[in-house]
Design a protein around this motif. Structure first.
Motif, PDB file in Angstrom:
ATOM      1  N   ASP A 123      52.132  12.064  37.542  1.00 26.91           N
ATOM      2  CA  ASP A 123      51.424  13.335  37.683  1.00 26.91           C
ATOM      3  C   ASP A 123      50.027  13.124  38.267  1.00 26.91           C
ATOM      4  O   ASP A 123      49.586  13.871  39.139  1.00 26.91           O
ATOM      5  CB  ASP A 123      51.338  14.023  36.328  1.00 26.91           C
ATOM      6  CG  ASP A 123      50.823  15.439  36.418  1.00 26.91           C
ATOM      7  OD1 ASP A 123      51.260  16.172  37.338  1.00 26.91           O
ATOM      8  OD2 ASP A 123      49.981  15.825  35.577  1.00 26.91           O
ATOM      9  N   ILE A 124      49.337  12.087  37.804  1.00 27.83           N
ATOM     10  CA  ILE A 124      48.001  11.768  38.319  1.00 27.83           C
ATOM     11  C   ILE A 124      48.075  11.462  39.811  1.00 27.83           C
ATOM     12  O   ILE A 124      47.290  11.987  40.603  1.00 27.83           O
ATOM     13  CB  ILE A 124      47.380  10.592  37.544  1.00 27.83           C
ATOM     14  CG1 ILE A 124      47.031  11.023  36.127  1.00 27.83           C
ATOM     15  CG2 ILE A 124      46.154  10.035  38.268  1.00 27.83           C
ATOM     16  CD1 ILE A 124      46.645   9.883  35.198  1.00 27.83           C
ATOM     17  N   ILE A 125      49.029  10.630  40.206  1.00 25.57           N
ATOM     18  CA  ILE A 125      49.184  10.283  41.621  1.00 25.57           C
ATOM     19  C   ILE A 125      49.500  11.523  42.439  1.00 25.57           C
ATOM     20  O   ILE A 125      48.929  11.740  43.510  1.00 25.57           O
ATOM     21  CB  ILE A 125      50.256   9.195  41.817  1.00 25.57           C
ATOM     22  CG1 ILE A 125      49.727   7.857  41.310  1.00 25.57           C
ATOM     23  CG2 ILE A 125      50.650   9.074  43.288  1.00 25.57           C
ATOM     24  CD1 ILE A 125      50.726   6.723  41.357  1.00 25.57           C
ATOM     25  N   LYS A 126      50.389  12.355  41.939  1.00 23.54           N
ATOM     26  CA  LYS A 126      50.769  13.578  42.660  1.00 23.54           C
ATOM     27  C   LYS A 126      49.553  14.474  42.894  1.00 23.54           C
ATOM     28  O   LYS A 126      49.321  14.948  44.006  1.00 23.54           O
ATOM     29  CB  LYS A 126      51.835  14.338  41.884  1.00 23.54           C
ATOM     30  CG  LYS A 126      52.290  15.593  42.558  1.00 23.54           C
ATOM     31  CD  LYS A 126      53.341  16.318  41.744  1.00 23.54           C
ATOM     32  CE  LYS A 126      53.706  17.626  42.425  1.00 23.54           C
ATOM     33  NZ  LYS A 126      54.620  18.426  41.638  1.00 23.54           N
ATOM     34  N   LYS A 127      48.753  14.690  41.852  1.00 24.47           N
ATOM     35  CA  LYS A 127      47.567  15.550  41.978  1.00 24.47           C
ATOM     36  C   LYS A 127      46.537  14.942  42.922  1.00 24.47           C
ATOM     37  O   LYS A 127      45.942  15.656  43.740  1.00 24.47           O
ATOM     38  CB  LYS A 127      46.962  15.814  40.607  1.00 24.47           C
ATOM     39  CG  LYS A 127      47.812  16.743  39.777  1.00 24.47           C
ATOM     40  CD  LYS A 127      47.233  16.974  38.409  1.00 24.47           C
ATOM     41  CE  LYS A 127      48.154  17.897  37.618  1.00 24.47           C
ATOM     42  NZ  LYS A 127      47.676  18.119  36.269  1.00 24.47           N
ATOM     43  N   LEU A 128      46.321  13.636  42.814  1.00 22.03           N
ATOM     44  CA  LEU A 128      45.363  12.985  43.709  1.00 22.03           C
ATOM     45  C   LEU A 128      45.850  13.010  45.156  1.00 22.03           C
ATOM     46  O   LEU A 128      45.048  13.184  46.077  1.00 22.03           O
ATOM     47  CB  LEU A 128      45.092  11.549  43.258  1.00 22.03           C
ATOM     48  CG  LEU A 128      44.235  11.392  42.009  1.00 22.03           C
ATOM     49  CD1 LEU A 128      44.145   9.929  41.597  1.00 22.03           C
ATOM     50  CD2 LEU A 128      42.841  11.968  42.224  1.00 22.03           C
ATOM     51  N   GLU A 183      47.687  15.330  46.522  1.00 23.26           N
ATOM     52  CA  GLU A 183      47.482  16.694  47.013  1.00 23.26           C
ATOM     53  C   GLU A 183      46.039  16.880  47.475  1.00 23.26           C
ATOM     54  O   GLU A 183      45.787  17.442  48.541  1.00 23.26           O
ATOM     55  CB  GLU A 183      47.833  17.705  45.927  1.00 23.26           C
ATOM     56  CG  GLU A 183      49.326  17.818  45.667  1.00 23.26           C
ATOM     57  CD  GLU A 183      49.676  18.660  44.451  1.00 23.26           C
ATOM     58  OE1 GLU A 183      48.755  19.171  43.764  1.00 23.26           O
ATOM     59  OE2 GLU A 183      50.880  18.800  44.172  1.00 23.26           O
ATOM     60  N   LYS A 184      45.082  16.390  46.678  1.00 18.32           N
ATOM     61  CA  LYS A 184      43.669  16.470  47.062  1.00 18.32           C
ATOM     62  C   LYS A 184      43.408  15.646  48.319  1.00 18.32           C
ATOM     63  O   LYS A 184      42.701  16.079  49.220  1.00 18.32           O
ATOM     64  CB  LYS A 184      42.783  15.950  45.932  1.00 18.32           C
ATOM     65  CG  LYS A 184      42.644  16.860  44.774  1.00 18.32           C
ATOM     66  CD  LYS A 184      41.699  16.249  43.757  1.00 18.32           C
ATOM     67  CE  LYS A 184      41.157  17.324  42.868  1.00 18.32           C
ATOM     68  NZ  LYS A 184      39.934  16.938  42.207  1.00 18.32           N
ATOM     69  N   PHE A 185      43.971  14.442  48.340  1.00 12.42           N
ATOM     70  CA  PHE A 185      43.799  13.536  49.483  1.00 12.42           C
ATOM     71  C   PHE A 185      44.296  14.198  50.764  1.00 12.42           C
ATOM     72  O   PHE A 185      43.620  14.153  51.795  1.00 12.42           O
ATOM     73  CB  PHE A 185      44.564  12.231  49.202  1.00 12.42           C
ATOM     74  CG  PHE A 185      44.468  11.223  50.316  1.00 12.42           C
ATOM     75  CD1 PHE A 185      43.342  10.433  50.458  1.00 12.42           C
ATOM     76  CD2 PHE A 185      45.512  11.040  51.207  1.00 12.42           C
ATOM     77  CE1 PHE A 185      43.248   9.493  51.479  1.00 12.42           C
ATOM     78  CE2 PHE A 185      45.435  10.108  52.217  1.00 12.42           C
ATOM     79  CZ  PHE A 185      44.295   9.334  52.361  1.00 12.42           C
ATOM     80  N   GLU A 186      45.470  14.817  50.706  1.00  8.19           N
ATOM     81  CA  GLU A 186      46.050  15.469  51.884  1.00  8.19           C
ATOM     82  C   GLU A 186      45.181  16.622  52.382  1.00  8.19           C
ATOM     83  O   GLU A 186      45.098  16.859  53.587  1.00  8.19           O
ATOM     84  CB  GLU A 186      47.454  15.956  51.569  1.00  8.19           C
ATOM     85  CG  GLU A 186      48.457  14.827  51.429  1.00  8.19           C
ATOM     86  CD  GLU A 186      49.843  15.297  51.001  1.00  8.19           C
ATOM     87  OE1 GLU A 186      50.170  16.485  51.203  1.00  8.19           O
ATOM     88  OE2 GLU A 186      50.593  14.478  50.452  1.00  8.19           O
TER      89      GLU A 186
END
Length: 72
Positions: A31-36, A38-41
């Motif tokens: 979940d942490i990777i997914k959220k980060l 999304e922000k990165f993109e």
């Protein structure tokens, strides 16, 4: 960058890495990777993100961790 066992420099964290660093389980680390990601993109629209991975420098920046260069 982090050095891998084979001597090459690692540039991305995966779920296993995040689990160890943050001290959470597989689901939360994902979940942490997914959220980060999304922000990165959103911040770096020209970048090509890699599934289930996050650049080490970006993870460290967003999680408030010291830059590896300054840890020496």
């Amino acid at each position: 960058m982090v050095k891998k066992g084979n001597g090459k420099m690692k540039e991305y964290y995966n779920v296993s890495d995040v689990m160890k660093i943050v001290g959470v389980g597989n689901s939360k680390a994902s979940d942490i990777i997914k959220k980060l990601r999304e922000k990165f993109e959103k911040e770096y629209t020209e970048a090509i993100p890699i599934q289930a991975r996050i650049p080490i420098w970006y993870f460290n920046e967003k999680m408030g961790l010291k830059n590896e260069k300054n840890n020496n």
